[in-house]
Design a protein around this motif. Structure first.
Motif, mmCIF file in Angstrom:
data_model
loop_
_atom_site.group_PDB
_atom_site.id
_atom_site.type_symbol
_atom_site.label_atom_id
_atom_site.label_comp_id
_atom_site.label_asym_id
_atom_site.label_seq_id
_atom_site.Cartn_x
_atom_site.Cartn_y
_atom_site.Cartn_z
ATOM 1 N N ASN A 427 -10.751 0.436 -4.717
ATOM 2 C CA ASN A 427 -10.164 -0.841 -5.142
ATOM 3 C C ASN A 427 -8.942 -0.634 -6.020
ATOM 4 O O ASN A 427 -7.951 -1.365 -5.917
ATOM 5 C CB ASN A 427 -11.208 -1.657 -5.921
ATOM 6 C CG ASN A 427 -11.882 -2.705 -5.053
ATOM 7 O OD1 ASN A 427 -11.219 -3.458 -4.365
ATOM 8 N ND2 ASN A 427 -13.202 -2.726 -5.081
ATOM 9 N N LEU A 428 -9.003 0.371 -6.889
ATOM 10 C CA LEU A 428 -7.919 0.625 -7.839
ATOM 11 C C LEU A 428 -6.630 1.021 -7.126
ATOM 12 O O LEU A 428 -5.533 0.651 -7.545
ATOM 13 C CB LEU A 428 -8.344 1.727 -8.816
ATOM 14 C CG LEU A 428 -7.367 2.095 -9.932
ATOM 15 C CD1 LEU A 428 -7.140 0.912 -10.862
ATOM 16 C CD2 LEU A 428 -7.886 3.294 -10.725
ATOM 17 N N PHE A 429 -6.761 1.764 -6.024
ATOM 18 C CA PHE A 429 -5.583 2.281 -5.312
ATOM 19 C C PHE A 429 -5.267 1.514 -4.025
ATOM 20 O O PHE A 429 -4.522 2.007 -3.173
ATOM 21 C CB PHE A 429 -5.785 3.771 -4.986
ATOM 22 C CG PHE A 429 -5.875 4.644 -6.198
ATOM 23 C CD1 PHE A 429 -4.738 4.943 -6.933
ATOM 24 C CD2 PHE A 429 -7.098 5.151 -6.617
ATOM 25 C CE1 PHE A 429 -4.813 5.755 -8.063
ATOM 26 C CE2 PHE A 429 -7.180 5.962 -7.745
ATOM 27 C CZ PHE A 429 -6.045 6.258 -8.472
ATOM 28 N N LYS A 430 -5.839 0.318 -3.875
ATOM 29 C CA LYS A 430 -5.541 -0.490 -2.681
ATOM 30 C C LYS A 430 -4.107 -1.003 -2.759
ATOM 31 O O LYS A 430 -3.474 -1.006 -3.824
ATOM 32 C CB LYS A 430 -6.520 -1.652 -2.578
ATOM 33 C CG LYS A 430 -6.417 -2.658 -3.723
ATOM 34 C CD LYS A 430 -7.527 -3.683 -3.657
ATOM 35 C CE LYS A 430 -7.453 -4.642 -4.843
ATOM 36 N NZ LYS A 430 -8.570 -5.599 -4.873
ATOM 37 N N ASP A 431 -3.588 -1.466 -1.624
ATOM 38 C CA ASP A 431 -2.205 -1.955 -1.618
ATOM 39 C C ASP A 431 -2.139 -3.371 -2.213
ATOM 40 O O ASP A 431 -3.169 -4.006 -2.444
ATOM 41 C CB ASP A 431 -1.621 -1.912 -0.199
ATOM 42 C CG ASP A 431 -2.321 -2.863 0.765
ATOM 43 O OD1 ASP A 431 -3.012 -3.789 0.294
ATOM 44 O OD2 ASP A 431 -2.182 -2.692 1.980
ATOM 45 N N PRO A 432 -0.932 -3.873 -2.503
ATOM 46 C CA PRO A 432 -0.799 -5.191 -3.152
ATOM 47 C C PRO A 432 -1.472 -6.335 -2.403
ATOM 48 O O PRO A 432 -1.859 -7.331 -3.010
ATOM 49 C CB PRO A 432 0.717 -5.387 -3.219
ATOM 50 C CG PRO A 432 1.278 -4.005 -3.228
ATOM 51 C CD PRO A 432 0.365 -3.195 -2.354
ATOM 52 N N SER A 433 -1.619 -6.197 -1.084
ATOM 53 C CA SER A 433 -2.249 -7.274 -0.307
ATOM 54 C C SER A 433 -3.768 -7.271 -0.451
ATOM 55 O O SER A 433 -4.446 -8.191 0.022
ATOM 56 C CB SER A 433 -1.883 -7.131 1.177
ATOM 57 O OG SER A 433 -2.481 -5.961 1.723
ATOM 58 N N GLY A 434 -4.302 -6.236 -1.079
ATOM 59 C CA GLY A 434 -5.746 -6.156 -1.288
ATOM 60 C C GLY A 434 -6.471 -5.324 -0.255
ATOM 61 O O GLY A 434 -7.701 -5.213 -0.297
ATOM 62 N N ALA A 435 -5.755 -4.699 0.678
ATOM 63 C CA ALA A 435 -6.380 -3.891 1.725
ATOM 64 C C ALA A 435 -6.449 -2.421 1.300
ATOM 65 O O ALA A 435 -5.574 -1.918 0.596
ATOM 66 C CB ALA A 435 -5.593 -4.013 3.027
ATOM 67 N N ALA A 436 -7.515 -1.754 1.731
ATOM 68 C CA ALA A 436 -7.646 -0.326 1.464
ATOM 69 C C ALA A 436 -6.690 0.441 2.368
ATOM 70 O O ALA A 436 -6.585 0.166 3.557
ATOM 71 C CB ALA A 436 -9.076 0.126 1.713
ATOM 72 N N THR A 437 -5.983 1.400 1.801
ATOM 73 C CA THR A 437 -5.046 2.226 2.562
ATOM 74 C C THR A 437 -5.625 3.619 2.753
ATOM 75 O O THR A 437 -6.626 3.977 2.125
ATOM 76 C CB THR A 437 -3.708 2.331 1.817
ATOM 77 O OG1 THR A 437 -3.921 3.037 0.571
ATOM 78 C CG2 THR A 437 -3.136 0.954 1.529
ATOM 79 N N SER A 438 -4.979 4.396 3.607
ATOM 80 C CA SER A 438 -5.407 5.781 3.785
ATOM 81 C C SER A 438 -5.294 6.542 2.463
ATOM 82 O O SER A 438 -6.156 7.357 2.117
ATOM 83 C CB SER A 438 -4.556 6.457 4.865
ATOM 84 O OG SER A 438 -4.759 5.840 6.118
#
Length: 468
Positions: A427-438
């Protein structure tokens, strides 16, 4: 062993006793299987549950934490409740509460409802193994007790193996609700079997239970877990700091309480045994790291790589199979290299394999992925056995039961903390849109792997004479 006489072989009472013992082992093994199954079966179903409940998938980790944290909090009370009300009544009630919790989980329409239902399920799950193990201890002759526990433990080992695959299959074939509903027929048969086969033991009055001590330690675990789960944005740092302070306060209050109480939940002398204390700390740190993996991997495979729930569950099979194959290696390796060297090297293998999961991408070769999971599964399995043995080995007879109970609490707490930390980091490193990234998964695997590696340093603090 002397041979039985023909009249003994045909004695109806002897046959009836043997049937009751076998039935008891099946009952307890089934309960243990349900407990461990529900610790892992949820992981592959989380994306489907999130979609059904209208929640972001990154908000679903409390579904796992609520169950494990409840079990950790209530496990110490199980022995006293069995003494107070009898193992037959308590085991029946335990299965009943577990089944009711499972039904509530399957009928939940919101995340808060599901979390409350998982707490109810955890109340039942916390006592399935301890009360069942006590029933076996009171019903099975001493000469057969070790073999009986070994057969029960097999069921517990099957739960984590079957859980991810069964969860994925049920989600695809039916719906996520069935990962809970399958407990209903199993539990119903179990309750009927309890009434039929478990003896109605009448015990003398049980000693008073340290309710305040249990409440203080449970409060510490809950506060500490919630403090780690608080988002670091929206100015919530003060709330997290307050929870950490509450956790510290409850520990201090327990210390004051245990000094004065005649029969505290865990006597302070336990913590004066340095190897037990260090082993407990090492177990907690190490298990936090590799308890995050069964939660993070299915999430990564489904959210980022597009795997189906069943495919994601099947991918985890190499780790389970390798763990089973590696179990016979533990004793010879420890005997040859010693606990200290074995734990150092094996902890590095576990932590390193967790870090390596950060390399998994859609183009990652499947053969390399299987190799990573196999190394993790084998090293993880051996780590469990070695850490368990080295932590409890130095306790005297008077402290063995209490120390084992505390150790069980720490194990369940570590599972919850691992999932909490893993979910918080993604959650801390997700992108600004709120989605989990690689990247959010990659950095999370690196951090939880490093946490596991730190436990190697903790274990090195143990007295070398202890390993002789």
């Amino acid at each position: 062993m002397s041979a039985q006489r023909p009249d003994q072989l045909s004695d109806p009472s002897a046959k009836s006793s043997d049937l009751s013992q076998r039935a008891l082992l099946w009952i307890v093994a089934s309960g243990f299987f349900m407990q461990t199954l529900d610790t892992t079966i949820v992981n592959t179903a989380l994306p489907a549950m999130a979609h059904s409940l209208g929640e972001p998938v990154l908000n679903m980790h409390p579904v796992v934490v609520a169950y494990t944290l409840t079990m950790a909090s209530l496990t110490p009370a199980s022995g006293w409740l069995a003494d107070r009300f009898g193992t037959r009544k308590m085991y029946f009630a335990t299965i009943l509460v577990f089944v009711i919790g499972s039904i509530l989980c399957a009928t939940a329409h919101t995340l808060p409802q599901l979390l409350a239902a998982r707490v109810v399920q955890g109340i039942g799950g916390s006592m399935l193994l301890p009360v069942g193990r006590l029933a076996v201890l009171r019903s099975v002759p001493g000469a057969q007790y070790i073999a009986a526990l070994a057969s029960i433990s097999i069921a517990g080992q099957l739960g984590p193996v079957v859980g991810p695959v069964l969860g994925g299959w049920l989600v695809e074939s039916l719906s996520w609700h069935w990962i809970f509903l399958i407990n209903v027929p199993i539990g119903t048969v179990g309750m009927l079997a309890v009434l039929r086969f478990l003896p109605n033991d009448l015990l003398p009055a049980a000693p008073r239970f340290d309710v305040l001590g249990c409440a203080l330690l449970s409060g510490c675990m809950v506060a500490f877990s919630l403090a780690l789960d608080v988002p670091f944005d929206d100015n919530r740092g003060a709330w997290s700091a307050a929870l950490f302070m509450l956790a510290a306060l409850t520990v201090w209050l327990y210390w004051l309480h245990a000094r004065r109480h005649e029969r505290p939940l865990f006597r302070l002398g336990l913590f004066g045994e340095p190897n037990f204390s260090i082993g407990l700390a090492g177990n907690l740190v190490c298990r936090i790291g590799f308890s995050a993996v069964p939660f993070l991997l299915p999430l990564l495979l489904q959210v980022r790589l597009g795997y189906s729930p069943l495919h994601a569950g099947l991918v985890l099979l190499p780790a389970a199979i390798a763990g089973t194959i590696a179990k016979p290696w533990i004793a010879p390796l420890v005997k040859r290299y010693g606990y200290d060297n074995f734990l150092l090297v094996n902890t590095i293998l576990v932590g390193g394999s967790i870090v390596s999961f950060a390399l998994i991408t859609p183009d990652w070769p499947i053969a390399l992925g299987i190799a990573q999971l196999s190394v993790f599964g084998a090293a993880n399995s051996m780590q469990f056995a070695a850490m368990n043995s080295v932590t409890l080995k130095g306790l005297n007879k008077d402290d063995a039961g209490s120390g084992n109970s505390l150790f069980s609490m720490v194990q369940m707490l570590a599972i919850g903390l691992g999932v909490t930390i893993g979910g918080t980091l993604v959650n801390l490193f997700k992108d600004p849109s709120g989605a989990a990234t690689s990247f959010s998964f990659q950095i999370t695997f690196v951090i939880v792997g490093v946490i596991t590696l730190v436990s190697a340093w903790v274990f090195r603090k143990m007295d070398p004479r202890y390993f002789r």
